[in-house]
Scaffold this motif. Structure first.
Motif, PDB file in Angstrom:
ATOM      1  N   ALA A 170       0.869  -1.178   0.000  1.00  0.00           N
ATOM      2  CA  ALA A 170       0.000   0.000   0.000  1.00  0.00           C
ATOM      3  C   ALA A 170       0.907   1.230   0.000  1.00  0.00           C
ATOM      4  O   ALA A 170       2.127   1.109   0.185  1.00  0.00           O
ATOM      5  CB  ALA A 170      -0.877   0.007   1.243  1.00  0.00           C
ATOM      6  N   SER A 172       0.439   3.430   2.245  1.00  0.00           N
ATOM      7  CA  SER A 172       0.388   3.857   3.651  1.00  0.00           C
ATOM      8  C   SER A 172       1.764   4.018   4.331  1.00  0.00           C
ATOM      9  O   SER A 172       1.914   4.900   5.179  1.00  0.00           O
ATOM     10  CB  SER A 172      -0.489   2.913   4.454  1.00  0.00           C
ATOM     11  N   GLN A 175       3.161   7.408   4.973  1.00  0.00           N
ATOM     12  CA  GLN A 175       2.704   8.173   6.144  1.00  0.00           C
ATOM     13  C   GLN A 175       3.804   8.254   7.202  1.00  0.00           C
ATOM     14  O   GLN A 175       4.115   9.323   7.722  1.00  0.00           O
ATOM     15  CB  GLN A 175       1.492   7.502   6.797  1.00  0.00           C
ATOM     16  N   ARG A 196       0.655  -6.711  -4.780  1.00  0.00           N
ATOM     17  CA  ARG A 196       0.068  -7.795  -3.983  1.00  0.00           C
ATOM     18  C   ARG A 196       0.189  -9.081  -4.785  1.00  0.00           C
ATOM     19  O   ARG A 196       0.076  -9.051  -6.011  1.00  0.00           O
ATOM     20  CB  ARG A 196      -1.419  -7.538  -3.713  1.00  0.00           C
ATOM     21  N   GLN A 210      -2.100   3.328  -5.892  1.00  0.00           N
ATOM     22  CA  GLN A 210      -2.935   3.895  -4.839  1.00  0.00           C
ATOM     23  C   GLN A 210      -2.597   5.371  -4.674  1.00  0.00           C
ATOM     24  O   GLN A 210      -1.557   5.850  -5.118  1.00  0.00           O
ATOM     25  CB  GLN A 210      -2.657   3.195  -3.495  1.00  0.00           C
ATOM     26  N   GLU A 212      -2.510   7.881  -1.339  1.00  0.00           N
ATOM     27  CA  GLU A 212      -2.612   7.968   0.109  1.00  0.00           C
ATOM     28  C   GLU A 212      -2.766   9.431   0.491  1.00  0.00           C
ATOM     29  O   GLU A 212      -2.275  10.317  -0.205  1.00  0.00           O
ATOM     30  CB  GLU A 212      -1.295   7.435   0.704  1.00  0.00           C
ATOM     31  N   PHE A 250      -9.470  -0.581  10.125  1.00  0.00           N
ATOM     32  CA  PHE A 250      -8.097  -0.638   9.609  1.00  0.00           C
ATOM     33  C   PHE A 250      -7.185  -0.591  10.826  1.00  0.00           C
ATOM     34  O   PHE A 250      -7.485   0.125  11.788  1.00  0.00           O
ATOM     35  CB  PHE A 250      -7.787   0.562   8.697  1.00  0.00           C
ATOM     36  N   PHE A 252      -4.422   0.840  11.244  1.00  0.00           N
ATOM     37  CA  PHE A 252      -3.673   2.099  11.414  1.00  0.00           C
ATOM     38  C   PHE A 252      -4.555   3.315  11.667  1.00  0.00           C
ATOM     39  O   PHE A 252      -4.058   4.434  11.748  1.00  0.00           O
ATOM     40  CB  PHE A 252      -2.766   2.345  10.205  1.00  0.00           C
ATOM     41  N   THR A 253      -5.871   3.105  11.730  1.00  0.00           N
ATOM     42  CA  THR A 253      -6.768   4.230  12.039  1.00  0.00           C
ATOM     43  C   THR A 253      -7.766   3.819  13.113  1.00  0.00           C
ATOM     44  O   THR A 253      -8.130   2.647  13.229  1.00  0.00           O
ATOM     45  CB  THR A 253      -7.544   4.680  10.780  1.00  0.00           C
ATOM     46  N   GLY A 284     -10.793   4.048   1.809  1.00  0.00           N
ATOM     47  CA  GLY A 284     -10.733   3.758   3.237  1.00  0.00           C
ATOM     48  C   GLY A 284     -10.131   4.964   3.933  1.00  0.00           C
ATOM     49  O   GLY A 284      -9.321   5.687   3.352  1.00  0.00           O
ATOM     50  N   SER A 285     -10.551   5.178   5.193  1.00  0.00           N
ATOM     51  CA  SER A 285     -10.064   6.373   5.882  1.00  0.00           C
ATOM     52  C   SER A 285     -10.216   6.205   7.389  1.00  0.00           C
ATOM     53  O   SER A 285     -10.758   5.207   7.866  1.00  0.00           O
ATOM     54  CB  SER A 285     -10.864   7.597   5.437  1.00  0.00           C
ATOM     55  N   GLY A 286      -9.741   7.193   8.111  1.00  0.00           N
ATOM     56  CA  GLY A 286      -9.920   7.157   9.562  1.00  0.00           C
ATOM     57  C   GLY A 286      -9.009   8.155  10.250  1.00  0.00           C
ATOM     58  O   GLY A 286      -8.207   8.831   9.603  1.00  0.00           O
ATOM     59  N   ALA A 307      -6.277  10.045   7.873  1.00  0.00           N
ATOM     60  CA  ALA A 307      -5.604   9.456   6.707  1.00  0.00           C
ATOM     61  C   ALA A 307      -6.646   8.819   5.808  1.00  0.00           C
ATOM     62  O   ALA A 307      -7.765   8.526   6.247  1.00  0.00           O
ATOM     63  CB  ALA A 307      -4.589   8.412   7.164  1.00  0.00           C
ATOM     64  N   PHE A 308      -6.287   8.655   4.577  1.00  0.00           N
ATOM     65  CA  PHE A 308      -7.171   7.950   3.635  1.00  0.00           C
ATOM     66  C   PHE A 308      -6.337   7.299   2.546  1.00  0.00           C
ATOM     67  O   PHE A 308      -5.184   7.683   2.307  1.00  0.00           O
ATOM     68  CB  PHE A 308      -8.213   8.895   3.021  1.00  0.00           C
ATOM     69  N   GLY A 309      -6.915   6.280   1.944  1.00  0.00           N
ATOM     70  CA  GLY A 309      -6.220   5.607   0.854  1.00  0.00           C
ATOM     71  C   GLY A 309      -7.224   5.113  -0.164  1.00  0.00           C
ATOM     72  O   GLY A 309      -8.301   4.632   0.191  1.00  0.00           O
TER      73      GLY A 309
HETATM   74  N1  DAH Z   1      -3.951   0.920   3.088  1.00  0.00           N
HETATM   75  C1  DAH Z   1      -5.318   0.589   2.818  1.00  0.00           C
HETATM   76  C2  DAH Z   1      -5.381  -0.497   1.744  1.00  0.00           C
HETATM   77  O1  DAH Z   1      -4.406  -0.696   1.051  1.00  0.00           O
HETATM   78  C3  DAH Z   1      -6.069   1.790   2.366  1.00  0.00           C
HETATM   79  C4  DAH Z   1      -6.250   2.776   3.487  1.00  0.00           C
HETATM   80  C5  DAH Z   1      -7.341   2.684   4.333  1.00  0.00           C
HETATM   81  C6  DAH Z   1      -5.327   3.775   3.683  1.00  0.00           C
HETATM   82  C7  DAH Z   1      -7.513   3.578   5.357  1.00  0.00           C
HETATM   83  C8  DAH Z   1      -5.494   4.686   4.709  1.00  0.00           C
HETATM   84  C9  DAH Z   1      -6.602   4.582   5.543  1.00  0.00           C
HETATM   85  O2  DAH Z   1      -4.645   5.679   4.935  1.00  0.00           O
HETATM   86  O3  DAH Z   1      -6.760   5.467   6.545  1.00  0.00           O
HETATM   87  O4  DAH Z   1      -6.402  -1.098   1.574  1.00  0.00           O
END
Ligand code: DAH
Length: 339
Positions: A170, A172, A175, A196, A210, A212, A250, A252-253, A284-286, A307-309
């Protein structure tokens, strides 16, 4: 001697008449007028002449020299002219020939949408950050609160280079790298390639992209997350779009949420594209988990963040109604020309 001179003159004239190259011209000059040439050797023999004859022969020899020099000069310029004409003839351009059309390339749809995403976030004060695709296990998992043996590692089974290095699963991990290097306020997006070990099919590829996002500052709340991502969705999919957030998990959030956008094809009433749902999941986020802030060297008592991705291919497929992810990587010009 007079006769000798006459015949030198005649010979030289004849040689000049059949001339075809500069080299030949030079050879003729050396042969007749050179230091060891025919004319000089005749003049050397003048010692044997009588006093009366000497000036006459001398004058005659001089006249012939002048005459031949003029001839040589004329032959030279004629050769030049001939060469020039030949060159022009060779280089003649047929202006009636059809031209060669230069075909201009176009941006790949992934770049097109990525540029759009970047513009939207840059417009909101974000900067672009980058991280390595070959990533340490520490950044890819550990520092994102995914310890060894955590089940989340299973969904992201990836390519291990060795025990410590993976092809990142990812964006991520960027970050953590950004937090380590900078002090809040932080506002970054980080686009890039991720990996992956998935089998290829219409919606999966072992390599994809992706984007981020990370915001860290004092008093960052879920309200900031929702406001920012709603503006983003409206800019990308049109101002009539609605968004909704669903609780999710997730590592990380905390809390975590997935964001859906109202289906851009049917406007929310349900159609084939949204599979009758009216909504399409896009990211995805949080709020950044306190442990993750700590891993990044940021005090969670003072700062908070969101954060979000999102998957870039997914965005582009939705935006343009593309049904097979493989089309992005085949470089079929008929596909690429449509954007
Ligand atoms: N890393 C997640 C994925 O690969 C995506 C993601 C979700 C990133 C939530 C984020 C987050 O920064 O807060 O599916």
């Amino acid at each position: 001697m007079k006769q000798q001179l006459e015949s030198i003159k005649g010979e030289a004239e004849q040689a000049l008449a059949n001339l075809s190259s500069m080299q030949e011209l030079e050879n003729i000059r050396i042969k007749y007028l050179g230091k060891k040439g025919a004319l000089t050797s005749v003049l050397r023999g003048m010692g044997s002449l009588s006093k009366e004859e000497r000036p006459i022969i001398g004058q005659m020899a001089n006249e012939i020299r002048c005459y031949l020099e003029d001839k040589l000069e004329a032959a030279k310029s004629m050769l030049h002219q001939k060469q020039k004409e030949e060159k022009l003839k060779q280089e003649v351009i047929d202006v009636t020939m059809p031209g060669k059309r230069k075909s201009l390339g176009k941006k790949h749809p992934l770049s097109l949408v990525l540029n759009e995403l970047e513009d939207i976030f840059i417009g909101m004060g974000f900067e672009i950050a980058e991280g390595p695709e070959l990533e340490l296990d520490y950044y890819n998992f550990e520092a994102l609160n995914i310890p060894e043996n955590h089940p989340a590692r299973d969904d992201q089974d990836t390519f291990y280079i060795n025990e410590n290095i993976v092809l990142r699963t990812a964006t991520s991990p960027v970050q953590i790298r950004v937090m380590e290097k900078s002090k809040p306020p932080i506002r970054i997006i980080s686009p890039g390639r991720v990996y992956r070990s998935d089998a290829v099919d219409a919606t999966h590829s072992p390599v994809f992209h992706q984007l981020e996002g990370l915001v860290v500052d004092k008093n960052v709340t879920m309200g900031d997350l929702k406001g920012t991502l709603e503006i983003f969705a409206k800019r990308l999919f049109g101002s009539q779009s609605k968004v909704r957030f669903r609780p999710h998990y997730f590592p990380f959030t905390e809390p975590s949420a997935e964001m859906d956008v109202s289906c851009f094809a049917c406007g929310g009433s349900g159609c084939r594209i949204c599979k009758g749902e009216g909504w399409i999941e896009i990211l995805g986020s949080g709020l950044v988990h306190p442990k993750v802030l700590q891993y990044g060297g940021i005090d969670p008592e003072v700062y908070s963040g969101f954060a979000f991705g999102m998957g870039l291919e997914r965005m582009v497929m939705m935006k343009y109604g593309i049904k097979d992810i493989r089309l992005f990587y085949e470089n079929d010009i008929r596909f690429l020309r449509q954007f």
